[in-house]
Scaffold this active site. Structure first.
Site, PDB file in Angstrom:
ATOM      1  N   LYS A   1       0.810  -1.208   0.000  1.00  0.00           N
ATOM      2  CA  LYS A   1       0.000   0.000   0.000  1.00  0.00           C
ATOM      3  C   LYS A   1       0.848   1.264   0.000  1.00  0.00           C
ATOM      4  O   LYS A   1       0.380   2.328  -0.355  1.00  0.00           O
ATOM      5  CB  LYS A   1      -0.869   0.060   1.278  1.00  0.00           C
TER       6      LYS A   1
ATOM      7  N   ASP B   1      14.378  -1.089   0.473  1.00  0.00           N
ATOM      8  CA  ASP B   1      15.179  -1.245   1.689  1.00  0.00           C
ATOM      9  C   ASP B   1      16.165  -2.398   1.446  1.00  0.00           C
ATOM     10  O   ASP B   1      17.222  -2.199   0.842  1.00  0.00           O
ATOM     11  CB  ASP B   1      14.196  -1.515   2.835  1.00  0.00           C
TER      12      ASP B   1
HETATM   13  P1  IMP Z   1      12.400  -4.435   1.361  1.00  0.00           P
HETATM   14  O1  IMP Z   1      11.848  -5.723   0.798  1.00  0.00           O
HETATM   15  O2  IMP Z   1      13.279  -4.696   2.553  1.00  0.00           O
HETATM   16  O3  IMP Z   1      13.105  -3.597   0.323  1.00  0.00           O
HETATM   17  O4  IMP Z   1      11.216  -3.607   2.002  1.00  0.00           O
HETATM   18  C1  IMP Z   1      10.182  -3.059   1.298  1.00  0.00           C
HETATM   19  C2  IMP Z   1       9.016  -2.684   2.200  1.00  0.00           C
HETATM   20  O5  IMP Z   1       9.363  -2.579   3.595  1.00  0.00           O
HETATM   21  C3  IMP Z   1       8.527  -1.303   1.823  1.00  0.00           C
HETATM   22  O6  IMP Z   1       7.634  -1.360   0.736  1.00  0.00           O
HETATM   23  C4  IMP Z   1       7.873  -0.832   3.109  1.00  0.00           C
HETATM   24  O7  IMP Z   1       6.540  -1.323   3.190  1.00  0.00           O
HETATM   25  C5  IMP Z   1       8.672  -1.488   4.212  1.00  0.00           C
HETATM   26  N1  IMP Z   1       9.659  -0.541   4.787  1.00  0.00           N
HETATM   27  C6  IMP Z   1      11.002  -0.592   4.703  1.00  0.00           C
HETATM   28  N2  IMP Z   1      11.582   0.437   5.357  1.00  0.00           N
HETATM   29  C7  IMP Z   1      10.556   1.185   5.877  1.00  0.00           C
HETATM   30  C8  IMP Z   1      10.507   2.406   6.648  1.00  0.00           C
HETATM   31  O8  IMP Z   1      11.503   3.037   7.013  1.00  0.00           O
HETATM   32  N3  IMP Z   1       9.251   2.841   6.969  1.00  0.00           N
HETATM   33  C9  IMP Z   1       8.102   2.201   6.607  1.00  0.00           C
HETATM   34  N4  IMP Z   1       8.119   1.062   5.871  1.00  0.00           N
HETATM   35  C10 IMP Z   1       9.337   0.544   5.512  1.00  0.00           C
END
Ligand code: IMP
Length: 250
Positions: free
Chosen positions: A92, A156
């Site tokens: 979302k 992230d």
């Molecule tokens: P990844 O798979 O680790 O790249 O994470 C992606 C998802 O983690 C994003 O789409 C967010 O929903 C969540 N996310 C990662 N870091 C944050 C943050 O600092 N604040 C809020 N949501 C985060």
């Protein structure tokens, strides 16, 4: 602990809560964690009436964001001229960025269409397992041969976005590129670089402009860092979260 399969609404709720604890533990590792007694005293929210009061600092103002979105939109319009792109929002968290960005893609390429996909990752401890689940009613024939531009709130570890990219490639997309508002590249677990980046984000837990903490703060028009006392009531004073987590937006 091994990742736990989610089979019920209750399990999903528990897992979601656990994820936010995962995120919080990351945030707390970055800022000196308060002692447990101080944590308990600080969690009453007294004096904090609005979401604005919960921000330790603003990272990107509304003006910063809209200026950058216009720049990204112009770049995307140039790059996708004549390509009839499929712009795909990852829900979302991307909803606000998505709606501003598509309006900023000017001059708007003929044939541009939009759709959405939901991604959730399940993990244990402080890191995602990389077991990312996708939910979409997007049919393969709508992707095949299309130039897809994924719109994400934040990249992230990159486990989520790389899973979405792989899925689209398997569906026969002609190309897949990513526009992310924030790039928290310090925490990468995979060597991945998005094509369009709004801001390189410091390694802090951020909220606002679509990004949430436990479903809250999404409506803020800017991006900020939460005050530690806003999540301290979870009792995460450095303790490892247990169970599996959902680091996406389920
Ligand atoms: P990844 O798979 O680790 O790249 O994470 C992606 C998802 O983690 C994003 O789409 C967010 O929903 C969540 N996310 C990662 N870091 C944050 C943050 O600092 N604040 C809020 N949501 C985060």
């Amino acid at each position: 602990m091994a990742p736990t399969p989610l089979t019920s609404a209750r399990a999903r709720t528990l897992t979601f809560a656990s994820t936010r604890r995962t995120m919080v533990s990351v945030a707390m590792n970055l800022q000196a964690a308060p002692a447990k007694t101080a944590v308990k005293e600080a969690c009453s929210c007294s004096g904090r009436q609005t979401y604005h009061d919960d921000m330790a600092k603003t990272l990107y103002t509304e003006a910063d964001i809209s200026k950058r979105v216009v720049e990204l939109g112009r770049q995307i319009a140039q790059d996708y001229e004549g390509k009839a792109p499929l712009v795909l929002g990852v829900l979302k968290g991307s909803f606000m960025f998505f709606s501003d960005l598509v309006r900023a893609v000017e001059p708007c390429p003929r044939g541009l269409t939009m759709d959405f996909i939901r991604a959730s990752s399940y993990g244990s401890g402080t890191e995602s397992s990389g077991d990312v689940k996708l939910k979409t009613d997007l049919k393969r024939e709508k992707v095949e041969g299309r130039h897809v531009l994924l719109v994400e709130d934040i990249v992230d570890t990159a486990l989520t976005i790389t899973t979405v990219i792989r899925h689209l490639q398997e569906c026969g997309a002609a190309s897949v590129a990513v526009a992310t508002l924030l790039d928290k590249h310090e925490r990468r677990r995979l060597p991945y670089r998005p094509e369009y980046v709004g801001f390189v984000c410091p390694n802090e837990f951020v909220v606002g402009y679509g990004l949430d903490f436990d479903e809250e703060y999404r409506s803020l028009p800017y991006i900020g860092v939460l005050k530690p006392e806003c999540y301290a009531h979870l009792g995460l004073d450095g303790a490892e979260p247990d169970g599996s987590g959902d680091s996406g937006d389920e």
